[in-house]
Design an enzyme around this catalytic site. Structure first.
Site, PDB file in Angstrom:
ATOM      1  N   ASP A  10       0.926  -1.155   0.063  1.00 40.93           N
ATOM      2  CA  ASP A  10      -0.097   0.075   0.105  1.00 40.93           C
ATOM      3  C   ASP A  10       0.779   1.098   0.010  1.00 40.93           C
ATOM      4  OD1 ASP A  10      -2.342   1.708   0.512  1.00 40.93           O
ATOM      5  OD2 ASP A  10      -1.713   1.751   2.493  1.00 40.93           O
ATOM      6  N   ASP A  12      -0.268   4.949   0.789  1.00 44.69           N
ATOM      7  CA  ASP A  12      -0.716   6.076   1.737  1.00 44.69           C
ATOM      8  C   ASP A  12      -0.496   5.479   3.254  1.00 44.69           C
ATOM      9  OD1 ASP A  12      -0.709   7.402  -0.483  1.00 44.69           O
ATOM     10  OD2 ASP A  12      -2.957   7.707  -0.281  1.00 44.69           O
TER      11      ASP A  12
END
Length: 262
Positions: A10, A12
């Protein structure tokens, strides 16, 4: 022969400390894309994202806000702003621990894949700067060179897991030997899709889930001077002369079949 392995990250709050899209709000305002009021709303959305754990409801609100915000923006202007301000905007937000982990996976011969709900125009150059091999990202609808505000493909929650599984089929990854890293409980489906799930700076619900399932919890906090890394040096040189993104893997998301947002 053993099958290839990938590490799915991922973006963010896993690799960088805030929303990759909202990180550029000041630059978008300077480029005439958003008003001061919209910039303040971006700052507020960033605050909610940072302190609220970005659960499903918050992510849906954020998606709606961003869709409304970008409507009518010139795509090439957005790409130019991201390219020209990438280092100053993103570098202070990158976790040193994430950069080290990406390097370790590459040393082991693993592909590194960034899987993000942020738009491809932002995620792809960040992915290239980080030396990622492939990117899966949200695709915004474009008509006549401008964003319509609609979403063609949303790389979020269960869709992240489906995209990971699809890429594994296409590239021959053995998912039981693959890795995944995320901070958010919304990414549990992606984490469960691989044999080696790790949670990074997890929100409350993901920490609870990780404890129950005995997943390893990592804490990232140290910023890094990303421009000093070999991958970043090569990328920044290419961006400085107006080079496009590397053809091939990093554009994987853009070649996927576009589907209307459900």
């Amino acid at each position: 022969m053993s099958r290839p392995v990938a590490a799915f990250f991922d973006l963010d709050k896993t690799i960088i400390a805030k929303s990759s899209t909202l990180a550029f709000s000041r630059e978008f305002a300077a480029g005439g894309l958003i008003t001061r009021g919209a910039m303040l709303r971006s700052a507020y959305a960033q605050f909610v994202f940072a302190v609220g754990g970005a659960d499903h409801d918050q992510m849906e609100k954020l998606r709606g806000f961003l869709s409304e915000l970008v409507t009518g923006w010139d795509v090439e202007v957005v790409k130019a702003i991201v390219r020209d301000t990438l280092t100053n905007t993103v570098e202070p937000l990158v976790y040193a621990e994430a950069v080290k982990l990406i390097a370790e996976h590459h040393e082991q011969g693993h592909d590194v894949v960034i899987v993000s709900a942020s738009g491809a125009e932002v995620v792809e150059p960040i992915g290239e700067m980080l030396g990622a091999d492939h990117v899966i990202a949200t695709l915004l609808e474009i008509e006549d060179g401008r964003y319509t505000g609609r979403i063609d493909y949303y790389a979020y929650a269960e869709e992240k897991a489906r995209a990971v599984q699809e890429m594994a089929l296409q590239r021959g990854y053995d998912l039981t030997e693959c890795y995944a890293y995320s901070d958010s409980v919304t990414d549990v489906p992606m984490l469960e899709a691989v044999g080696h799930p790790y949670v990074v700076n997890p929100d409350k619900e993901l920490r609870k889930h990780a404890t129950t399932h005995e997943w390893t919890v990592l804490e990232f906090s140290k910023p890094v001077a990303l421009r000093t890394t070999p991958a970043a040096k090569q990328t920044l040189t290419a961006l400085a002369v107006g080079g496009a993104l590397a053809a091939g893997g990093v554009l994987w998301a853009s070649t996927r079949k576009r589907r209307p947002d459900a």
